[in-house]
Design a protein around this motif. Structure first.
Motif: not given
Length: 148
Positions: A133-143
């Motif tokens: 849940x937290x990883x996807x936030x970081x990954x999508x935001x960075x993308x």
């Protein structure tokens, strides 16, 4: 009269994956090594873990294609009917948590009192769903931030 050229799908580049990886690992790390996440996972049902995976997919899709109004999923490269960028995001979100959990030996650290390998694997699966849940936030935001 000028005939418009058909739009080509936007190329998904290695740099896009690299941005996702940085963001995904950055936010996954603290949650992989938090005892509360593993205790939570131990007490979750399998149905709750599957629902959490659905939440991760929803967050990822919404961040990539709803929050970023300049990106259209129908304009992107696809595998089957799914945009490659979204597939990459899911791989990064779940993969980064899995890699860090195994690299840091989190299952043995937090589940030392659990005897069954099957139970350890199930709790680890549930902990990965929570951390993602937290990883996807970081990954999508960075993308989204760095893909301009």
């Amino acid at each position: 009269m000028k005939v418009p050229r058909p739009r080509r799908p936007r190329k998904f580049r290695v740099a896009d994956s690299a941005q996702q990886i940085v963001g995904g690992f950055l936010l996954a790390g603290p949650f992989v090594v938090t005892e509360e996440v593993w205790l939570l996972a131990e007490n979750m049902s399998l149905l709750q873990a599957i629902a959490t995976i659905g939440v991760v997919c929803g967050i990822g899709y919404a961040t990539l294609y709803k929050a970023d109004t300049n990106r259209d999923p129908s304009d992107e490269q696809r595998i089957g009917r799914v945009p490659v960028r979204f597939l990459s995001l899911m791989l990064v979100a779940f993969g980064s948590v899995t890699i860090l959990a195994l690299l840091f030996d989190a299952p043995d650290t937090f589940l030392g009192s659990v005897d069954s390998n099957r139970e350890i694997a199930l709790i680890t699966f549930k902990a990965i769903s929570v951390g993602s849940v937290f990883s996807v936030v970081g990954a999508a935001t960075a993308d989204s931030v760095f893909s301009r």
